[in-house]
Enzyme design. Structure first.
Site, PDB file in Angstrom:
ATOM      1  N   GLU A 110       0.871  -1.126   0.043  1.00  0.00           N
ATOM      2  CA  GLU A 110       0.082   0.038   0.105  1.00  0.00           C
ATOM      3  C   GLU A 110       0.848   1.338  -0.043  1.00  0.00           C
ATOM      4  O   GLU A 110       2.067   1.301   0.640  1.00  0.00           O
ATOM      5  CB  GLU A 110      -0.825  -0.161   1.344  1.00  0.00           C
ATOM      6  CG  GLU A 110      -1.825   0.989   1.329  1.00  0.00           C
ATOM      7  CD  GLU A 110      -2.677   0.677   2.543  1.00  0.00           C
ATOM      8  OE1 GLU A 110      -3.343  -0.443   3.053  1.00  0.00           O
ATOM      9  OE2 GLU A 110      -2.969   1.868   3.301  1.00  0.00           O
ATOM     10  N   ASP A 112       0.080   5.287   0.798  1.00  0.00           N
ATOM     11  CA  ASP A 112      -0.770   6.200   1.101  1.00  0.00           C
ATOM     12  C   ASP A 112      -0.729   7.690   1.256  1.00  0.00           C
ATOM     13  O   ASP A 112       0.715   8.033   1.677  1.00  0.00           O
ATOM     14  CB  ASP A 112      -1.216   5.975   2.586  1.00  0.00           C
ATOM     15  CG  ASP A 112      -1.948   4.652   2.992  1.00  0.00           C
ATOM     16  OD1 ASP A 112      -2.377   4.123   2.008  1.00  0.00           O
ATOM     17  OD2 ASP A 112      -1.365   3.725   3.957  1.00  0.00           O
ATOM     18  N   GLU A 114      -2.804  10.532   2.863  1.00  0.00           N
ATOM     19  CA  GLU A 114      -4.370  10.835   3.675  1.00  0.00           C
ATOM     20  C   GLU A 114      -4.227  12.210   4.556  1.00  0.00           C
ATOM     21  O   GLU A 114      -3.028  12.462   4.721  1.00  0.00           O
ATOM     22  CB  GLU A 114      -4.224   9.753   4.781  1.00  0.00           C
ATOM     23  CG  GLU A 114      -4.647   8.243   4.355  1.00  0.00           C
ATOM     24  CD  GLU A 114      -4.634   7.527   5.441  1.00  0.00           C
ATOM     25  OE1 GLU A 114      -5.485   6.327   5.444  1.00  0.00           O
ATOM     26  OE2 GLU A 114      -4.016   7.404   6.594  1.00  0.00           O
ATOM     27  N   GLU A 139       5.181   5.907   8.809  1.00  0.00           N
ATOM     28  CA  GLU A 139       4.536   7.122   8.607  1.00  0.00           C
ATOM     29  C   GLU A 139       5.526   8.265   8.427  1.00  0.00           C
ATOM     30  O   GLU A 139       6.385   8.448   9.375  1.00  0.00           O
ATOM     31  CB  GLU A 139       3.464   7.325   9.574  1.00  0.00           C
ATOM     32  CG  GLU A 139       2.327   6.525   9.860  1.00  0.00           C
ATOM     33  CD  GLU A 139       3.150   5.296  10.527  1.00  0.00           C
ATOM     34  OE1 GLU A 139       3.986   5.222  11.060  1.00  0.00           O
ATOM     35  OE2 GLU A 139       1.743   4.428  11.086  1.00  0.00           O
ATOM     36  N   ARG A 278       9.193   4.726  19.689  1.00  0.00           N
ATOM     37  CA  ARG A 278       8.376   3.489  18.968  1.00  0.00           C
ATOM     38  C   ARG A 278       9.430   2.532  18.673  1.00  0.00           C
ATOM     39  O   ARG A 278       9.193   1.189  18.868  1.00  0.00           O
ATOM     40  CB  ARG A 278       7.707   4.056  17.837  1.00  0.00           C
ATOM     41  CG  ARG A 278       6.936   3.165  17.120  1.00  0.00           C
ATOM     42  CD  ARG A 278       6.402   3.915  15.833  1.00  0.00           C
ATOM     43  NE  ARG A 278       5.522   2.887  15.072  1.00  0.00           N
ATOM     44  CZ  ARG A 278       4.926   3.409  13.922  1.00  0.00           C
ATOM     45  NH1 ARG A 278       5.333   5.013  13.539  1.00  0.00           N
ATOM     46  NH2 ARG A 278       4.324   2.999  13.026  1.00  0.00           N
TER      47      ARG A 278
END
Ligand SMILES: *[C@@H]1O[C@H](CO)[C@@H](O)[C@H](O)[C@H]1NC(C)=O
Length: 298
Positions: A110, A112, A114, A139, A278
């Site tokens: 995918e 993206d 957005e 991201e 993270r």
């Protein structure tokens, strides 16, 4: 008599040209140009998808019952996809307007773009992500250097076997190089469909879900126009796309690199490669310093 023969020859020449052209078009694996009627099916939202100007423009609407979206009829393997978008104005908190490529099934790929809405006057967030073999988490998010609700701007995904480039008004804002050779998954095998959607993402989108959709502002409407694809339409799983663009893929020229550096230094809100919380146990491989520098230099 002479003229007649000439004419006749011209006629048959035209005819065969026409014949060749029709063969070319029929078997063409190339999509050039674009039309919302011809290139897409309704995905959800029924009449909330409103196509106008003979397929050149479209609005997507979300109301209290549903959002809306379209999906490309074709599957593509590599190509450049441009869409002009004018985002939901006013209080758009909780809305997500998306323009993305995605394959189907397990371990999907995918790419993206957005747009996460916001309260009136607060900035939209442009969020990009790439999944390869089912793994996302890449991201990068940006604020925009203009009000994306005031005018149409062009947002593009350029996907080729060497790199993925995401552009805003033809300025590259993100480059992800294919680093399969050092073990970083990259989408090159699975054909993808192109999606354009407007939906309720208020469980996570605006300030991580803190600001909900305010239905008193419904319906929410986003505008789209001049969709353009210069892409390979995948047949038989995409075997025909291996030679897309004759295998020649340009990187960024110096001017584009400079422009991208400028955007990266000013407008990035979140970069997974810098998220040490993270990735406390080690950043993804492609984020290590040498590799990052490579991304921007090539
Ligand atoms: C919305 O606005 C706030 C305040 O400026 C900002 O922190 C946030 O990143 C913006 N975007 C989203 C999607 O939350």
């Amino acid at each position: 008599m002479r003229t007649f023969t000439k004419l006749k020859m011209a006629y048959s020449y035209c005819n065969s040209l026409f014949f060749l052209l029709s063969i070319f078009l029929a078997s063409s694996t190339f999509a050039l140009g674009g039309n919302f009627y011809e290139d897409f099916d309704n995905l959800f939202g029924d009449v909330r998808v409103d196509i106008q100007e003979l397929g050149q423009s479209m609005t997507l609407t979300m109301d209290q019952y549903s959002g809306s979206g379209i999906v490309s009829k074709n599957e593509y393997l590599f190509g450049r996809f441009d869409m002009q978008i004018k985002l939901v104005p006013g209080n758009s908190a909780g809305t997500v307007t998306a323009f993305y490529l995605s394959s189907q099934g397990n371990n999907h790929d995918e790419i993206d773009i957005e747009f996460l809405g916001n309260l009136s006057g607060d900035p939209y967030l442009l969020s990009t992500n790439v999944y390869a073999d089912g793994v996302g988490g890449r991201e990068m998010q940006y604020y925009l250097w203009f009000d994306p609700t005031e005018d149409f701007h062009t947002y593009s995904i350029d996907w080729n076997p060497d790199r993925i480039i995401i552009l805003v008004d033809n300025i590259p804002i993100r480059v992800m190089k294919n680093r399969k050779t050092i073990g970083v998954p990259f989408p090159t095998k699975q054909p993808m469909r192109l999606y354009t959607t407007l939906w309720n993402g208020d469980s996570w989108a605006t300030r991580w879900g803190a600001v909900k959709l305010d239905l008193s502002n419904a319906p929410f409407v986003a505008g789209f126009k001049n969709f353009n694809a210069n892409a390979c339409i995948a047949k038989n799983g995409g075997a025909n796309c291996k030679t897309f663009n004759n295998g020649k893929y340009r990187g960024l020229d110096e001017e584009s690199k400079t422009k991208m550096q400028n955007i990266l230094s000013k407008w990035v809100v979140y970069d997974y490669c810098r998220d040490l919380r993270r990735y406390a146990h080690g950043l993804p491989f492609e984020c290590r310093k040498d590799n990052l520098l490579l991304d921007q230099s090539e």
